[in-house]
Design a protein around this motif. Structure first.
Motif, short mmCIF file in Angstrom:
data_model
loop_
_atom_site.label_atom_id
_atom_site.label_comp_id
_atom_site.label_asym_id
_atom_site.label_seq_id
_atom_site.Cartn_x
_atom_site.Cartn_y
_atom_site.Cartn_z
N TYR A 104 0.85 -1.18 0.00
CA TYR A 104 0.00 0.00 0.00
C TYR A 104 0.89 1.24 0.00
O TYR A 104 1.61 1.47 0.96
N TRP B 142 0.35 2.50 9.80
CA TRP B 142 -0.54 2.39 10.94
C TRP B 142 -0.51 3.64 11.82
O TRP B 142 0.55 4.10 12.22
N GLU C 159 3.69 1.90 -1.69
CA GLU C 159 5.06 1.46 -1.47
C GLU C 159 5.90 1.64 -2.71
O GLU C 159 6.78 0.82 -2.98
N ALA D 74 -5.62 -7.72 1.12
CA ALA D 74 -4.52 -7.84 0.16
C ALA D 74 -3.84 -9.20 0.31
O ALA D 74 -3.46 -9.84 -0.68
N SER E 157 5.42 3.75 8.06
CA SER E 157 4.41 2.78 8.46
C SER E 157 3.02 3.33 8.19
O SER E 157 2.77 4.52 8.32
N GLY F 105 -7.43 -2.78 2.89
CA GLY F 105 -6.70 -3.23 4.08
C GLY F 105 -5.79 -4.40 3.80
O GLY F 105 -5.96 -5.13 2.82
N1 UDP Z 1 -0.40 -2.60 3.88
C1 UDP Z 1 -1.46 -2.89 3.03
N2 UDP Z 1 -2.64 -2.23 3.20
C2 UDP Z 1 -2.82 -1.28 4.18
C3 UDP Z 1 -1.73 -1.02 5.05
C4 UDP Z 1 -0.54 -1.70 4.87
O1 UDP Z 1 -1.34 -3.73 2.14
O2 UDP Z 1 -3.91 -0.72 4.27
C5 UDP Z 1 0.88 -3.31 3.69
C6 UDP Z 1 2.10 -2.41 3.55
O3 UDP Z 1 2.30 -2.01 2.23
C7 UDP Z 1 3.23 -3.30 4.05
C8 UDP Z 1 2.55 -4.16 5.10
O4 UDP Z 1 1.14 -4.08 4.83
O5 UDP Z 1 3.74 -4.14 3.04
C9 UDP Z 1 2.87 -3.68 6.50
O6 UDP Z 1 2.53 -2.33 6.64
P1 UDP Z 1 3.44 -1.31 7.42
O7 UDP Z 1 4.87 -1.52 7.08
O8 UDP Z 1 2.86 0.04 7.19
O9 UDP Z 1 3.14 -1.75 8.91
P2 UDP Z 1 4.18 -2.01 10.10
O10 UDP Z 1 5.37 -2.73 9.51
O11 UDP Z 1 4.54 -0.67 10.60
O12 UDP Z 1 3.42 -2.84 11.08
#
Ligand code: UDP
Ligand code: MG
Length: 310
Positions: A11, A205, A13, A76, A203, A72
């Protein structure tokens, strides 16, 4: 030769796609593993899908899809599982926070007969204090309700084709991947890994989205909070009986106090509990409503294989 699929939910990226592709292809080619990379762009508003298309155009081991909007990470992941063709499927973040070399350990366990290989975090990467605080609350909530150590588990795991098919057959739309792979059972092994720092982008989140994620995951996975409502109700009935007897005794003895404080306190407490309970029930009702509507988990607007037809 058995084939490996790597599912990468992405998302916004765009900075990560090519880099991740490079790291993974280099690793798998060196280890002579036949593989495919499944990128699912979760309704990204940047050039994520364009990057995926470029890769898919030059390397047939890359497939990808774009959602019609942001559905979300869960959605995915499931879209990626559905598109994957490999005998073993690894789900990992596309920001390389999940170390790619761990996949080799997972594959080893898989070859030894494991059907699910869970990636367990031995150390979390660097995060802001607020993020650590909210993820801590999130994981304690999850651990309390789901009764598995959520703090260590992650979405980074390897699944055998059998497990993927079992997961894809689950009819529910609102899923919690991390806990579901535990729920379906199968022979499970663990590998430990250290969370790396994100190289590009940030991130996705926020504290708010984590709270929503926690509530939605708890209510989609377990009905325990509903039982809580009855338990609290039961406790209050017992308290009420005790208090009632005490009041009656006082009344009969002729020294009934004016008791205003008690009444107000009880009203506040019980009122609060009733509202919380209604909220919990409402949450489940909403969930039932969502599932009954039977809408799809996600809507794919474009796939890289479609483009070839044009
Ligand atoms: N991601 C996604 N949809 C969303 C939010 C995140 O597909 O709505 C993907 C994001 O691209 C990444 C993975 O989920 O590959 C983890 O997200 P992120 O790195 O933001 O989270 P963290 O590592 O901080 O928990
Ligand atoms: Mg990340």
């Amino acid at each position: 030769m058995p084939q490996l699929s790597v599912v990468l939910p992405s998302y916004n990226e765009e900075q990560n796609i090519k880099n991740t592709y490079g790291v993974l292809t280099e690793l798998f080619e060196r280890e002579q593993i036949s593989f495919e990379l499944v990128f699912v762009s979760d309704g990204s508003s940047d050039g994520t899908y364009r990057e995926i298309c470029e890769l898919a155009g030059s390397d047939e081991r890359v497939v990808g899809a774009e959602f019609s909007r942001n559905f979300g990470k869960e959605a995915a992941i499931f879209a990626g599982l559905d598109m994957s063709r490999g005998d073993a499927v690894v789900v990992m973040d596309c920001d390389l926070q999940h170390p790619p070399e761990t996949i080799l350990l997972m594959l080893e366990k898989w070859k030894e007969g494991a059907e699910v290989v869970e990636g367990i975090k031995s150390k979390r990467g660097k995060e802001s204090p607020l993020h650590t605080f909210s993820t801590n609350i999130f994981y304690s909530l999850m651990t309390a309700f789901i009764k598995m150590d959520m703090k260590a588990t992650s979405d980074f795991k390897l699944l055998d084709r059998k497990v993927v098919n079992a997961l894809l057959e689950l009819p529910e739309k609102d899923t919690f991947f991390r806990a579901l792979s535990f729920w379906v059972g199968f022979k499970t092994e663990k590998v430990y890994y250290e969370v790396r720092e994100r190289q590009y982008g940030k991130s996705k989140w926020s504290t708010g989205s984590l709270i929503r994620y926690a509530v939605s995951n708890v209510t989609s996975f377990t009905t325990l909070p509903l039982k809580f409502v009855s338990i609290i109700g039961g406790v209050f009935v017992i308290l009420a009986i005790g208090l009632g007897i005490q009041t009656l005794v006082r009344f009969i003895m002729g020294n009934a106090a004016s008791g205003f404080t008690t009444v107000i306190l009880l009203m506040l407490i019980i009122g609060g509990l009733i509202l919380i309970s209604l909220g919990i029930i409402g949450n489940y009702l909403a969930r039932v409503y969502e599932e009954v509507k039977g809408r799809p988990r996600y809507i794919i607007s474009k796939t890289t294989s479609e483009k070839e037809k044009l």
